[in-house]
Design an enzyme around this catalytic site. Structure first.
Site, PDB file in Angstrom:
ATOM      1  N   SER A 106       0.802  -1.232   0.000  1.00 23.34           N
ATOM      2  CA  SER A 106       0.000   0.000   0.000  1.00 23.34           C
ATOM      3  C   SER A 106       0.832   1.277   0.000  1.00 23.34           C
ATOM      4  CB  SER A 106      -0.925   0.022   1.211  1.00 23.34           C
ATOM      5  OG  SER A 106      -0.180  -0.032   2.415  1.00 23.34           O
ATOM      6  N   TYR A 107       2.155   1.172   0.121  1.00 20.88           N
ATOM      7  CA  TYR A 107       2.995   2.372   0.088  1.00 20.88           C
ATOM      8  C   TYR A 107       3.169   2.827  -1.358  1.00 20.88           C
ATOM      9  CZ  TYR A 107       4.521   0.975   4.836  1.00 20.88           C
ATOM     10  OH  TYR A 107       4.576   0.611   6.162  1.00 20.88           O
ATOM     11  N   SER A 108       2.737   4.024  -1.804  1.00 20.30           N
ATOM     12  CA  SER A 108       2.197   5.051  -0.930  1.00 20.30           C
ATOM     13  C   SER A 108       0.877   5.554  -1.528  1.00 20.30           C
ATOM     14  CB  SER A 108       3.209   6.188  -0.802  1.00 20.30           C
ATOM     15  OG  SER A 108       3.684   6.521  -2.121  1.00 20.30           O
TER      16      SER A 108
ATOM     17  N   GLU B 216       4.170   1.704  -5.239  1.00 21.42           N
ATOM     18  CA  GLU B 216       5.292   2.528  -5.691  1.00 21.42           C
ATOM     19  C   GLU B 216       6.585   2.159  -4.960  1.00 21.42           C
ATOM     20  OE1 GLU B 216       1.626   4.461  -6.919  1.00 21.42           O
ATOM     21  OE2 GLU B 216       2.295   3.808  -4.922  1.00 21.42           O
TER      22      GLU B 216
END
Length: 317
Positions: free
Chosen positions: A52-54, A64
């Protein structure tokens, strides 16, 4: 530098972990690669990220950070000496979240593709998913381990009660066992981990990887007055949460110990975590080579018993 066992996973790590949340957020790919090179060149080997970053950055969709790490890994020949940790389960948009088996099977393939590797060393449940039984999640993880796609699994952000439940289920035939926990823990924020989670982790021989290790920068000594809130975008929240009588007492103790050891408050705060029994590695993030060198020095800083006692008393331990 010493290496520590990460729970009973068979993984060993140098006791400082680079947090990849900044990759693709506050630093670009080229800078990220320079920092990763410098981190590994200093003898460190543990990198933590999440699928889930970012997602919180406008224009980003998640992945990413993994993509940046993957492009870096592609150019190296020492993959087998590195411990790459990522996470699954956080909100990715379009209904993509949780720890249901079908979702995990799809998400791990996405992470492997972005990381450009054939295995993830530590795959972690980012958040609890009360709607999915632990038996289902841990069975899916065991399949990934059996397939060689994952070496070990861990948990993050689990309450004491839920962690106990997960450990009661884990390890049964066909079910993986959580081998690590990633909790919020630092010299200021102690109670949430020490009250119950610490005992559970030590009793069950779990590795512990702390996040917010510097309390969002407060323990660096950067924020000492309300006026310092303007020093960063998150400064107002840091000042509001930490700048009180207890916070001032902790900063005073950090200053005192740092002066005695020819170090700085950040290094002392991290060294305190590294010295904590049962803690495997604190997570730190850096956005410049200067900041990285400053933080990694903590892994070579040994606190004497008197310094640890001073810090413990100031922080209410």
């Amino acid at each position: 530098m010493e290496k520590r066992q990460l729970g009973r996973s068979g993984l060993t790590v140098v006791p400082l972990c680079f947090g990849g949340n900044v990759f693709g957020w506050t630093i670009d790919e080229a800078t990220s690669h320079r920092l990763l090179d410098a981190f590994v060149d200093q003898g460190f080997d543990f990198i933590d990220t999440a699928d889930s970053y970012s997602t919180w950055v406008p224009g980003n969709k998640g992945g990413e950070s993994e993509t940046i790490i993957g492009n870096w890994l592609k150019g190296r020949t020492d993959r087998d000496k590195l411990v790459i940790a990522t996470k699954v389960g956080s909100e990715m948009g379009q209904g993509k979240k949780g720890l249901a088996p079908a979702y995990i099977r799809n998400a791990v393939e996405d992470s492997l593709r972005r990381l450009q590797t054939d295995h993830i060393d530590l795959y972690q449940s980012h958040w609890d998913d009360p709607e999915t039984p632990f038996e289902d999640t841990l069975a899916a993880y065991q399949q990934l381990i059996d397939q060689g796609k994952v070496r070990a699994v861990g948990a993050s952000n689990l309450s004491p009660a839920r962690l106990r439940q997960a450990l009661e289920v884990g390890g049964r035939p066909g079910l993986a066992r959580y081998e690590s926990l990633q909790p919020e823990y630092n010299l200021f924020d102690r109670a949430g981990y020490e009250a119950e989670l610490e005992g559970i982790c030590r009793e069950n021989q779990l590795g512990v990887i702390s996040y917010y290790s510097l309390a969002s920068g407060f323990l660096s000594g950067k924020y000492r007055s309300p006026e310092d809130a303007g020093k960063s975008p998150r400064g107002e929240g840091v000042v509001r949460k930490y700048l009180n009588d207890r916070g001032h007492a902790i900063l005073a103790a950090l200053d005192e110990v740092a002066a005695k050891l020819d170090a700085n408050p950040s290094q002392v705060a991290l060294a305190w975590l590294i010295a904590r029994p049962g803690l495997t590695a604190p997570i730190v993030s850096a956005t410049s080579l200067e900041q990285l060198r400053d933080l990694t020095a903590a892994a070579r800083l040994t606190l004497d018993p008197a310094s640890i006692d001073r810090l413990d008393k100031a922080s209410g331990g």
